[in-house]
Design an enzyme around this catalytic site. Structure first.
Site, PDB file in Angstrom:
ATOM      1  N   TYR A 188     -61.982  -9.880 153.829  1.00 27.74           N
ATOM      2  CA  TYR A 188     -62.078 -11.075 152.975  1.00 27.74           C
ATOM      3  C   TYR A 188     -62.222 -12.339 153.827  1.00 27.74           C
ATOM      4  O   TYR A 188     -62.553 -13.397 153.320  1.00 27.74           O
ATOM      5  CB  TYR A 188     -60.856 -11.229 152.060  1.00 27.74           C
ATOM      6  CG  TYR A 188     -60.590 -10.067 151.116  1.00 27.74           C
ATOM      7  CD1 TYR A 188     -61.509  -9.046 150.937  1.00 27.74           C
ATOM      8  CD2 TYR A 188     -59.394 -10.002 150.391  1.00 27.74           C
ATOM      9  CE1 TYR A 188     -61.246  -7.982 150.089  1.00 27.74           C
ATOM     10  CE2 TYR A 188     -59.130  -8.947 149.538  1.00 27.74           C
ATOM     11  CZ  TYR A 188     -60.058  -7.937 149.395  1.00 27.74           C
ATOM     12  OH  TYR A 188     -59.788  -6.888 148.550  1.00 27.74           O
TER      13      TYR A 188
ATOM     14  N   LYS B 246     -55.456  -5.245 154.593  1.00 30.16           N
ATOM     15  CA  LYS B 246     -56.123  -3.928 154.627  1.00 30.16           C
ATOM     16  C   LYS B 246     -56.973  -3.769 155.873  1.00 30.16           C
ATOM     17  O   LYS B 246     -57.547  -4.739 156.373  1.00 30.16           O
ATOM     18  CB  LYS B 246     -57.022  -3.767 153.386  1.00 30.16           C
ATOM     19  CG  LYS B 246     -56.364  -4.166 152.086  1.00 30.16           C
ATOM     20  CD  LYS B 246     -57.247  -3.883 150.874  1.00 30.16           C
ATOM     21  CE  LYS B 246     -56.694  -4.564 149.634  1.00 30.16           C
ATOM     22  NZ  LYS B 246     -57.056  -5.982 149.515  1.00 30.16           N
TER      23      LYS B 246
ATOM     24  N   ASP C 233     -52.499 -10.400 147.938  1.00 32.45           N
ATOM     25  CA  ASP C 233     -53.323  -9.285 148.399  1.00 32.45           C
ATOM     26  C   ASP C 233     -54.567  -9.807 149.112  1.00 32.45           C
ATOM     27  O   ASP C 233     -55.454 -10.362 148.480  1.00 32.45           O
ATOM     28  CB  ASP C 233     -53.741  -8.420 147.200  1.00 32.45           C
ATOM     29  CG  ASP C 233     -54.562  -7.218 147.611  1.00 32.45           C
ATOM     30  OD1 ASP C 233     -53.967  -6.172 147.926  1.00 32.45           O
ATOM     31  OD2 ASP C 233     -55.812  -7.329 147.645  1.00 32.45           O
TER      32      ASP C 233
ATOM     33  N   HIS D 102     -58.592   0.517 153.597  1.00 29.80           N
ATOM     34  CA  HIS D 102     -59.364  -0.098 152.509  1.00 29.80           C
ATOM     35  C   HIS D 102     -60.235   0.915 151.744  1.00 29.80           C
ATOM     36  O   HIS D 102     -60.298   0.887 150.522  1.00 29.80           O
ATOM     37  CB  HIS D 102     -60.237  -1.220 153.096  1.00 29.80           C
ATOM     38  CG  HIS D 102     -60.540  -2.324 152.150  1.00 29.80           C
ATOM     39  ND1 HIS D 102     -60.614  -3.643 152.531  1.00 29.80           N
ATOM     40  CD2 HIS D 102     -60.796  -2.322 150.818  1.00 29.80           C
ATOM     41  CE1 HIS D 102     -60.892  -4.397 151.486  1.00 29.80           C
ATOM     42  NE2 HIS D 102     -61.011  -3.616 150.433  1.00 29.80           N
TER      43      HIS D 102
HETATM   44  P1  NAD Z   1     -60.559  -9.689 138.755  1.00 26.60           P
HETATM   45  O1  NAD Z   1     -60.690  -8.576 137.787  1.00 26.60           O
HETATM   46  O2  NAD Z   1     -59.217 -10.153 139.174  1.00 26.60           O
HETATM   47  O3  NAD Z   1     -61.401 -10.888 138.171  1.00 26.60           O
HETATM   48  C1  NAD Z   1     -61.469 -12.120 138.826  1.00 26.60           C
HETATM   49  C2  NAD Z   1     -62.468 -13.018 138.086  1.00 26.60           C
HETATM   50  O4  NAD Z   1     -62.187 -13.029 136.698  1.00 26.60           O
HETATM   51  C3  NAD Z   1     -62.342 -14.472 138.537  1.00 26.60           C
HETATM   52  O5  NAD Z   1     -63.178 -14.732 139.646  1.00 26.60           O
HETATM   53  C4  NAD Z   1     -62.773 -15.233 137.305  1.00 26.60           C
HETATM   54  O6  NAD Z   1     -64.178 -15.315 137.246  1.00 26.60           O
HETATM   55  C5  NAD Z   1     -62.298 -14.345 136.178  1.00 26.60           C
HETATM   56  N1  NAD Z   1     -60.969 -14.724 135.651  1.00 26.60           N
HETATM   57  C6  NAD Z   1     -59.760 -14.654 136.283  1.00 26.60           C
HETATM   58  N2  NAD Z   1     -58.771 -15.053 135.463  1.00 26.60           N
HETATM   59  C7  NAD Z   1     -59.360 -15.370 134.295  1.00 26.60           C
HETATM   60  C8  NAD Z   1     -58.846 -15.846 133.072  1.00 26.60           C
HETATM   61  N3  NAD Z   1     -57.552 -16.046 132.873  1.00 26.60           N
HETATM   62  N4  NAD Z   1     -59.743 -16.070 132.057  1.00 26.60           N
HETATM   63  C9  NAD Z   1     -61.058 -15.847 132.237  1.00 26.60           C
HETATM   64  N5  NAD Z   1     -61.598 -15.400 133.378  1.00 26.60           N
HETATM   65  C10 NAD Z   1     -60.749 -15.165 134.402  1.00 26.60           C
HETATM   66  O7  NAD Z   1     -61.482  -9.297 140.017  1.00 26.60           O
HETATM   67  P2  NAD Z   1     -61.364  -9.153 141.582  1.00 26.60           P
HETATM   68  O8  NAD Z   1     -61.183 -10.454 142.266  1.00 26.60           O
HETATM   69  O9  NAD Z   1     -62.527  -8.312 141.955  1.00 26.60           O
HETATM   70  O10 NAD Z   1     -60.063  -8.251 141.804  1.00 26.60           O
HETATM   71  C11 NAD Z   1     -58.781  -8.788 142.020  1.00 26.60           C
HETATM   72  C12 NAD Z   1     -58.301  -8.514 143.425  1.00 26.60           C
HETATM   73  O11 NAD Z   1     -58.345  -7.122 143.704  1.00 26.60           O
HETATM   74  C13 NAD Z   1     -59.188  -9.109 144.523  1.00 26.60           C
HETATM   75  O12 NAD Z   1     -59.030 -10.509 144.666  1.00 26.60           O
HETATM   76  C14 NAD Z   1     -58.741  -8.309 145.700  1.00 26.60           C
HETATM   77  O13 NAD Z   1     -57.496  -8.805 146.178  1.00 26.60           O
HETATM   78  C15 NAD Z   1     -58.578  -6.921 145.084  1.00 26.60           C
HETATM   79  N6  NAD Z   1     -59.773  -6.072 145.265  1.00 26.60           N
HETATM   80  C16 NAD Z   1     -59.656  -4.968 146.043  1.00 26.60           C
HETATM   81  C17 NAD Z   1     -60.733  -4.124 146.239  1.00 26.60           C
HETATM   82  C18 NAD Z   1     -60.569  -2.906 147.083  1.00 26.60           C
HETATM   83  O14 NAD Z   1     -61.576  -2.249 147.418  1.00 26.60           O
HETATM   84  N7  NAD Z   1     -59.368  -2.538 147.448  1.00 26.60           N
HETATM   85  C19 NAD Z   1     -61.970  -4.408 145.648  1.00 26.60           C
HETATM   86  C20 NAD Z   1     -62.072  -5.542 144.853  1.00 26.60           C
HETATM   87  C21 NAD Z   1     -60.966  -6.354 144.647  1.00 26.60           C
END
Ligand code: NAD
Length: 272
Positions: free
Chosen positions: A48, A73, A43, A106
């Site tokens: 990004y 997106k 994704d 998005h």
């Molecule tokens: P997430 O909830 O996936 O959290 C990621 C963070 O959690 C990492 O940077 C790390 O610090 C921690 N983490 C990950 N795995 C872990 C583990 N096993 N143990 C402990 N800590 C851990 O947050 P995200 O990156 O905001 O969301 C995931 C994806 O969603 C993004 O990469 C993106 O692709 C998407 N996203 C989309 C939107 C949108 O507006 N459509 C907004 C935000 C994110």
């Protein structure tokens, strides 16, 4: 890997890999690790700024294109019919692909009121086979209802902020009513805080898992598509190892009861 069936008949891995905040020059290595671990759904998004690095990892993986599921997106300032068509071409070019599996709007930006026109461009891109499926992100009940009422193709999914502190029960019901799957962004609540919650650390101890694995399992059992992000190889692997245990109904409820209605990200009614 478990797959879900989208409302257009296509299959999508229920667990994917998100790359927000991965710099372009690191995306190639990070996405390559995810593909080696076994993720097949990636994704990304124009905003990004890592479509090129992501595309390089896909090209170098040697994995057959039809086994991959690539989402990108359309960013806010590209909304509108003509600008959406141009933005899509540019994303496809940066990714180095002939088609994406899923293209999303998005954010709805209801005050700009361009999302219906934008969607018509996505319908055209889909009819040309250049995005196999089309969907939305951060759509609210009002914006999704209107989109479905005024256009021909129902989005396959709505990617929204969703984690145990913001479990989005009402929006999940709205999506389901339209036959739209719910995809969870920030599924781990971005890690901080949520993963230290005593309910989750207690469940993790009982299941012999980590809090992140418990949370991902909760998503999968709710039926959400989920796209956790990590740049750390051990966590990328940990987040993938969630298909060999199951939370009881009672423990699903315990995680669900953590909801505080508190979002981390912006409000979709006003953002952008
Ligand atoms: P997430 O909830 O996936 O959290 C990621 C963070 O959690 C990492 O940077 C790390 O610090 C921690 N983490 C990950 N795995 C872990 C583990 N096993 N143990 C402990 N800590 C851990 O947050 P995200 O990156 O905001 O969301 C995931 C994806 O969603 C993004 O990469 C993106 O692709 C998407 N996203 C989309 C939107 C949108 O507006 N459509 C907004 C935000 C994110």
């Amino acid at each position: 890997m478990q797959y879900v069936t989208l409302n257009d008949g296509r299959a999508m891995p229920q667990l994917g890999f998100g790359v927000w905040q991965v710099p372009d020059d690191e995306a190639e290595a990070v996405v390559s690790t995810a593909l080696e671990v076994g993720y097949r759904s990636i994704d990304t998004a124009r905003i990004y700024d890592n479509e090129k690095g992501t595309g390089r990892a896909l090209a170098e993986s040697g994995i057959a294109r039809e086994e991959l599921f690539v989402t990108t997106k359309l960013w806010n300032d590209d909304q509108g019919y003509d600008s959406a068509l141009k933005a899509f071409d540019a994303s496809l070019e940066r990714l180095g692909l002939d088609y994406v599996d899923l293209y999303l709007i998005h954010w709805p930006r209801p005050r700009q009121d361009a999302y219906v026109d934008t969607w018509r461009a996505l319908e055209r891109i889909r009819s040309e086979g250049r995005a196999r499926s089309i969907g939305v992100s951060n759509f609210t009940a009002a914006t999704l209802d209107r989109l479905v009422a005024e256009t021909d193709v129902v989005p396959v999914l709505n990617q929204i902020e969703l984690h145990p502190y913001h479990s989005q029960e009402a929006m999940r019901e709205v999506n389901a009513r339209h036959g739209v799957l719910t995809e969870a962004w920030s599924p781990l609540g971005q890690g901080k805080g949520l993963l230290d919650d005593p309910v989750l650390t207690d469940l993790a101890d009982r299941y012999g898992r980590t809090p992140a694995q418990v949370v991902l399992r909760w998503h999968l059992q709710l039926g959400n598509v989920v796209i956790p992000k990590s740049a750390t190889p051990s966590r990328i692997r940990e987040n993938f190892e969630v298909f060999d245990f199951e939370l009881s109904a009672e423990d699903m409820d315990r995680v669900g009861a953590l909801d505080r209605g508190g979002r981390i990200g912006p409000d979709p009614d006003t953002f952008g």
